[in-house]
Design a protein around this motif. Structure first.
Motif, mmCIF file in Angstrom:
data_model
loop_
_atom_site.group_PDB
_atom_site.id
_atom_site.type_symbol
_atom_site.label_atom_id
_atom_site.label_comp_id
_atom_site.label_asym_id
_atom_site.label_seq_id
_atom_site.Cartn_x
_atom_site.Cartn_y
_atom_site.Cartn_z
ATOM 1 N N UNK A 113 0.789 -1.224 0.000
ATOM 2 C CA UNK A 113 0.000 0.000 0.000
ATOM 3 C C UNK A 113 0.821 1.275 0.000
ATOM 4 N N UNK A 114 2.114 1.162 0.198
ATOM 5 C CA UNK A 114 2.967 2.346 0.265
ATOM 6 C C UNK A 114 3.457 2.761 -1.117
ATOM 7 N N UNK A 115 3.690 4.047 -1.268
ATOM 8 C CA UNK A 115 4.305 4.554 -2.494
ATOM 9 C C UNK A 115 5.792 4.218 -2.448
ATOM 10 N N UNK B 36 12.147 5.661 1.908
ATOM 11 C CA UNK B 36 12.463 6.453 3.099
ATOM 12 C C UNK B 36 12.379 5.594 4.352
ATOM 13 N N UNK B 37 11.305 4.830 4.491
ATOM 14 C CA UNK B 37 11.128 4.007 5.693
ATOM 15 C C UNK B 37 12.147 2.867 5.746
ATOM 16 N N UNK C 144 13.534 16.364 3.247
ATOM 17 C CA UNK C 144 13.465 14.920 3.457
ATOM 18 C C UNK C 144 12.686 14.598 4.734
ATOM 19 N N UNK C 145 12.907 15.367 5.777
ATOM 20 C CA UNK C 145 12.162 15.146 7.020
ATOM 21 C C UNK C 145 10.673 15.356 6.809
ATOM 22 N N UNK C 146 10.305 16.313 5.978
ATOM 23 C CA UNK C 146 8.895 16.527 5.654
ATOM 24 C C UNK C 146 8.325 15.314 4.923
ATOM 25 N N UNK C 147 9.086 14.794 3.954
ATOM 26 C CA UNK C 147 8.650 13.575 3.251
ATOM 27 C C UNK C 147 8.554 12.394 4.215
ATOM 28 N N UNK D 73 2.759 9.110 8.301
ATOM 29 C CA UNK D 73 1.307 9.274 8.312
ATOM 30 C C UNK D 73 0.631 8.254 7.395
ATOM 31 N N UNK D 74 1.230 8.032 6.219
ATOM 32 C CA UNK D 74 0.654 7.038 5.294
ATOM 33 C C UNK D 74 0.741 5.627 5.883
#
Length: 143
Positions: free
Chosen positions: A57-59, A65-66, A97-100, A106-107
């Motif tokens: 489900x993740x982009x 990033x994760x 990057x921290x914003x992403x 959240x996703x």
């Protein structure tokens, strides 16, 4: 799991677990080394399980990033993938990057919550169908 718990896992617990693994490598064999290693592995596996359960489900950028947070890759290296200006404006790149990263958390949380709701719905449906079957059985037995 809340958003704060998820962020704490990726921002604090995983880096601490990786540090514990590095420390454990230099320690002599013994109970402390085994404890440090098993506790660190437990934290890392928890995060891996969370990611694995939501991977589809993740982009792609969220996955990357994760996964980099999970592998304790320095943010500067991750920023190089996303931003051309990382060499000229590193602080801006890290900030973006921290914003992403926050959006990725959240996703991930949204996907985890959706899974939880889906599992609750399945559980409620199963309980309801079992209750219906019991009622039907009791009525058949009564005549």
């Amino acid at each position: 799991m809340t958003l704060d718990e998820l962020k704490r896992l990726f921002k604090k617990q995983i880096p601490a677990a990786n540090e514990s693994l590095r420390e454990a490598e230099t320690m002599p064999e013994g109970e402390v080394k085994r404890y440090k290693t098993s506790a660190a592995i437990e934290v890392i596996e928890k995060a891996q399980d969370l990611l694995a359960s939501c991977w589809d489900g993740l982009k792609f950028k969220d996955e990357l990033i994760l996964a980099h947070r999970l592998d304790n890759v320095p943010r500067e290296r991750t920023a190089m993938i996303f931003f051309d200006y990382v060499n000229t404006e590193p602080s801006r790149a890290i900030k973006n990057l921290k914003a992403l990263e926050n959006l990725a958390y959240k996703r991930l949380l949204k996907l985890l919550n959706n899974q939880e709701v889906h599992l609750e719905d399945i559980s409620n449906t199963n309980q309801q169908s079992m209750a219906d079957r019991l009622k039907a059985r009791e009525q058949r037995m009564k005549g």
